[in-house]
Write a protein that holds these residues in place. Structure first.
Motif, short mmCIF file in Angstrom:
data_model
loop_
_atom_site.label_atom_id
_atom_site.label_comp_id
_atom_site.label_asym_id
_atom_site.label_seq_id
_atom_site.Cartn_x
_atom_site.Cartn_y
_atom_site.Cartn_z
N ALA A 1 64.76 29.81 56.78
CA ALA A 1 63.92 30.76 57.51
C ALA A 1 64.70 31.39 58.66
O ALA A 1 64.55 32.59 58.94
CB ALA A 1 62.67 30.04 58.04
N ASN A 2 65.54 30.60 59.35
CA ASN A 2 66.39 31.17 60.39
C ASN A 2 67.34 32.21 59.82
O ASN A 2 67.57 33.27 60.44
CB ASN A 2 67.21 30.06 61.06
CG ASN A 2 66.36 29.11 61.87
OD1 ASN A 2 66.71 27.94 62.05
ND2 ASN A 2 65.22 29.56 62.36
N ALA A 3 67.89 31.94 58.63
CA ALA A 3 68.78 32.91 58.00
C ALA A 3 68.04 34.20 57.68
O ALA A 3 68.58 35.31 57.89
CB ALA A 3 69.38 32.31 56.72
N PHE A 4 66.82 34.11 57.20
CA PHE A 4 66.04 35.31 56.91
C PHE A 4 65.68 36.05 58.20
O PHE A 4 65.60 37.29 58.21
CB PHE A 4 64.78 34.94 56.14
CG PHE A 4 65.05 34.34 54.79
CD1 PHE A 4 66.17 34.71 54.06
CD2 PHE A 4 64.21 33.38 54.25
CE1 PHE A 4 66.44 34.15 52.82
CE2 PHE A 4 64.47 32.81 53.01
CZ PHE A 4 65.59 33.20 52.30
N SER A 5 65.44 35.31 59.29
CA SER A 5 65.18 35.95 60.59
C SER A 5 66.40 36.74 61.05
O SER A 5 66.27 37.83 61.62
CB SER A 5 64.81 34.91 61.64
OG SER A 5 63.50 34.44 61.44
N ILE A 6 67.58 36.17 60.83
CA ILE A 6 68.81 36.89 61.19
C ILE A 6 68.92 38.18 60.37
O ILE A 6 69.29 39.25 60.89
CB ILE A 6 70.02 35.98 60.97
CG1 ILE A 6 69.99 34.81 61.95
CG2 ILE A 6 71.32 36.77 61.12
CD1 ILE A 6 71.08 33.78 61.72
N CYS A 7 68.59 38.09 59.08
CA CYS A 7 68.59 39.29 58.24
C CYS A 7 67.61 40.34 58.77
O CYS A 7 67.89 41.55 58.69
CB CYS A 7 68.24 38.92 56.81
SG CYS A 7 69.48 37.89 55.97
N ALA A 8 66.48 39.89 59.30
CA ALA A 8 65.48 40.83 59.82
C ALA A 8 65.87 41.41 61.16
O ALA A 8 65.33 42.45 61.57
CB ALA A 8 64.13 40.11 59.95
N LEU A 9 66.80 40.76 61.87
CA LEU A 9 67.18 41.22 63.21
C LEU A 9 68.38 42.15 63.19
O LEU A 9 68.41 43.14 63.93
CB LEU A 9 67.47 40.00 64.09
CG LEU A 9 67.97 40.29 65.51
CD1 LEU A 9 66.90 41.05 66.31
CD2 LEU A 9 68.34 39.00 66.22
N VAL A 10 69.37 41.85 62.37
CA VAL A 10 70.64 42.59 62.46
C VAL A 10 70.61 43.91 61.72
O VAL A 10 71.56 44.71 61.86
CB VAL A 10 71.79 41.71 61.92
CG1 VAL A 10 71.92 40.44 62.74
CG2 VAL A 10 71.60 41.37 60.45
N VAL A 11 69.58 44.17 60.94
CA VAL A 11 69.48 45.41 60.17
C VAL A 11 68.23 46.16 60.62
O VAL A 11 67.18 45.55 60.87
CB VAL A 11 69.44 45.12 58.65
CG1 VAL A 11 69.24 46.41 57.86
CG2 VAL A 11 70.71 44.42 58.20
N LYS A 12 68.35 47.48 60.71
CA LYS A 12 67.22 48.31 61.15
C LYS A 12 66.11 48.29 60.11
O LYS A 12 66.35 48.15 58.92
CB LYS A 12 67.70 49.74 61.40
CG LYS A 12 68.77 49.84 62.49
CD LYS A 12 69.26 51.27 62.65
CE LYS A 12 70.30 51.38 63.75
NZ LYS A 12 71.52 50.59 63.44
#
Length: 707
Positions: free
Chosen positions: A60-71
């Motif tokens: 879930a943390n990895a998916f949160s990172i995906c949601a943060l670093v990309v517009k």
């Protein structure tokens, strides 16, 4: 009728324990019984919930990172689709809230891992974990709701779309919410004192570290290959996922540069290795331990149902729709009554184990079907309009992807389909691992046995020929049916020797000094040259001292044998004759009714008076708690070479009900008994006058031989 209760026996036992050499054994038994009863009922909250949280938290943390670093927003030029859209700048408030959500989730996950590593106390870590995941989920849900509005995507709506990052935020929010609920369940169980917080083994914590490594590996691979090949970062994560899982979709993201193809060699190999470690951990750590816990819980349920359904009038115990056992109503000696209970408990174990196997197989098949058909439904929704998929096409794609066939003729191409494929394929790893394992216990095993049997009748007959092989198989079938019909009846000719057929012919006369099993086993010990101390004491005319040395030597030799049995795979299961022998060494003579109790049962609406399995004083609801077999019964008495608590083979204190293997159960008590015996000899006040006669002696052996 009177309620026997538990206060009286407990108070009497407490008085006896003050100066008893076996107090540690009693405390251990009580602790194990409490742990077994509660831990099997609360296994989901105490072990599975934190294990799932610790495993899926990093994902879930990895998916949160995906949601943060990309517009999150895209402008779609005329004539193009969302896959080729141009990213638009996100509002500052969205980035800030997204960052706070990720930080809260990271803190919560770190707190959980520190607690599992015994670096942070449960009372401190659990509130941080629950609050952190709850806040992270709430913030992401709020962002997703705002981002789904038409004002966020700008106008005209047809020219704007949401990127993969938006859908990764939805996935992360859902996982955080699930983890929060699991942690609340764990905290509730600890608050109710059902277990001592949660205790995960080193191997289980290793599974979580492997999951963290796999999540980091996916993100790093996606980042590196996206830079090399000129992909979007989230497209790189999507590529890394189906590459490491060996699906091989053959989509429009194959490595085309020389550097990318060169790095694929070590990257794909490393991903397969990490994935193999995760699958191996799931199989050995979750499946095997969970199966043992489920077996124990279902055995307890089956035991309670048996005690509730005893029909004294028909002398029948019902285990299921087609499972019935006859029992002898009266006229049994104490040894025969105990053997009847033992055989009935063995039958309960067998029935419940098969029931667990097919129940878990059914559940795993159901989970796999939900993953297949549910995934096809989502892919049909995400790819139906952009690519013209029918539902059958989605089913076809889901099936080939689940089995990692990956023809590459179909693959998700939408911004919503790619993130869903990533999480869906990761969920498929544990689901299919569990399914394959359960099939191995049932369908595959049955097919393998059938193949071996068919080969013995055709191309691979026994040495004695096909006719002898057929006769032998028919005899086995008849014997199996006979055992199923009369499994609980004490056999007058031979003991229960299904596990160890060399030990048989146990006499049922409680007045005999030694049964044949004990006689044979002790005779092997007495022939050993290491008994010089016992023989020397006998030459001095001190028979009691000789018997004490003999008893200690027998304990030591049996401990050596039990250590080998404890390491055996599959676990050794002893017949009743050997159990009677071991219990005699522990000072618990199976022929002595003072040390036993009859299992209490609920009143049967069609039952008559008390039978050999029915407790006569069990009439009130206070005795109908889950710890059947503990309340009421025979008085506790000391003496002998072991603990003096009384129990029933069908009670919660039964050795067949514990979480340990039978060899481990006996080994622990045998070791504690020998330790207590040696401590007693060194204690102050020990003298020739205060010595006690051991449970077995050379004198018993000699008289048994003469008999």
């Amino acid at each position: 009728m009177n309620d026997p209760g538990i206060d009286g026996p407990i108070n009497d036992a407490a008085d006896d324990l003050e100066n008893n050499a076996y107090e540690s054994i009693r405390e251990q038994v009580a602790e194990e019984e409490h742990e077994f009863l509660d831990h099997t009922r609360w296994y989901l909250a105490s072990t599975i919930s934190p294990l799932i949280a610790g495993t899926f938290g990093p994902l879930a943390n990895a998916f949160s990172i995906c949601a943060l670093v990309v517009k999150w927003r895209l402008y779609v030029p005329p004539g193009q689709d969302e896959t080729t859209g141009v990213f638009l700048k996100d509002p500052a408030w969205l980035i800030a809230i997204n960052t706070v959500s990720l930080v809260c989730a990271l803190v919560a996950n770190m707190s959980l891992l520190l607690n599992m590593a015994r670096r942070l106390s449960f009372n401190i870590a659990q509130p941080i974990t629950i609050v952190g995941f709850f806040v992270a989920s709430t913030l992401l849900i709020a962002l997703v709701c705002v981002a789904s509005s038409s004002h966020f995507r700008l106008q005209p709506a047809a020219s704007h779309a949401l990127s993969q990052a938006y859908y990764y935020a939805i996935i992360a929010a859902a996982l955080y919410a699930v983890i929060t609920m699991l942690m609340v369940l764990t905290a509730y169980g600890a608050w109710k004192k059902r277990y001592a917080k949660f205790k995960l083994t080193v191997s289980q914590r290793t599974l979580m570290l492997q999951t963290i490594s796999f999540a980091v590996y996916l993100l790093l691979g996606g980042l590196i290959f996206s830079k090399i090949e000129g992909w979007n970062f989230l497209d790189g994560v999507y590529w890394a996922d189906y590459t490491c899982l060996t699906v091989g979709l053959g989509s429009d993201f194959p490595p085309k540069t020389h550097l990318g193809r060169s790095l694929l060699f070590p990257y794909a190999f490393g991903g397969i290795v990490i994935l193999g470690l995760v699958i191996g951990s799931i199989r050995s750590l979750i499946l095997e331990r969970a199966k043992a816990k489920i077996d124990a819980r279902m055995t307890e349920i089956g035991r309670e149902k048996v005690l509730e359904k005893i029909d004294d009038h028909k002398r029948v115990v019902t285990l299921g729709l087609w499972q019935k056992i006859e029992f002898v109503h009266s006229g049994l000696s104490e040894l025969e009554r105990r053997e009847q209970e033992f055989n009935m408990m063995r039958r309960i174990q067998s029935v419940m184990q098969k029931r667990r196997q097919y129940m878990t197989l059914l559940l795993s098949v159901l989970a796999a079907c939900i993953l297949w058909f549910g995934g096809a439904t989502v892919f049909y929704a995400t790819e139906g309009t952009p690519q013209g998929w029918t539902y059958f096409t989605a089913l076809y794609f889901s099936y080939t992807s689940l089995l990692t066939i990956g023809y590459g003729d179909y693959f998700p191409n939408s911004n919503s389909g790619k993130p869903f494929f990533v999480v869906w394929s990761l969920l498929a790893v544990p689901t299919l691992t569990i399914l394959i394992s359960n099939m191995g216990d049932t369908v595959v095993k049955s097919f393998a046995d059938f193949t071996i049997w068919l080969g013995s009748l055709s191309v691979l007959p026994d040495e004695s020929g096909i006719r002898a092989t057929v006769k032998s198989n028919l005899a086995k079938v008849r014997q199996s049916n006979l055992l199923k019909r009369d499994a609980s009846l004490p056999n007058k000719n031979q003991s229960n020797t299904a596990e160890k057929p060399e030990d048989n012919d146990i006499p049922k006369d409680p007045k005999s000094h030694l049964d044949s099993v004990a006689l044979n086993r002790l005779a092997k010990h007495i022939e050993d040259e290491e008994l010089w101390e016992a023989e020397e004491a006998g030459e001095r005319g001190d028979a009691l001292d000789r018997d004490i040395h003999f008893y200690h030597f027998v304990l030591a030799r049996e401990i050596r044998r039990l250590m080998r049995d404890a390491a055996a795979a599959p676990p050794v299961r002893y017949p009743y004759a050997e159990w009677a022998y071991y219990l005699r060494l522990l000072g618990q003579d199976e022929a002595d009714p003072k040390r036993h109790r009859k299992p209490p049962v609920k009143p049967h609406r069609g039952g008559g008076g008390g039978g050999s399995l029915r407790h006569r004083n069990t009439t009130t609801a206070s005795d109908h708690r889950p710890d059947l077999g503990v309340a009421g019964g025979a008085p506790q008495e000391g003496g002998g070479g072991g603990s003096s608590y009384s129990w029933s083979w069908l009670g919660t204190r039964s050795p067949l009900m514990g979480s340990k293997t039978e060899a481990q159960w006996i080994l622990e008590r045998m070791s504690a008994t020998l330790e207590a015996e040696l401590r007693k000899m060194r204690a102050k006040g020990y003298s020739r006058e205060t010595r006690e006669r051991p449970p077995v002696s050379m004198e018993d052996l000699l008289r048994g031989k003469r008999a």
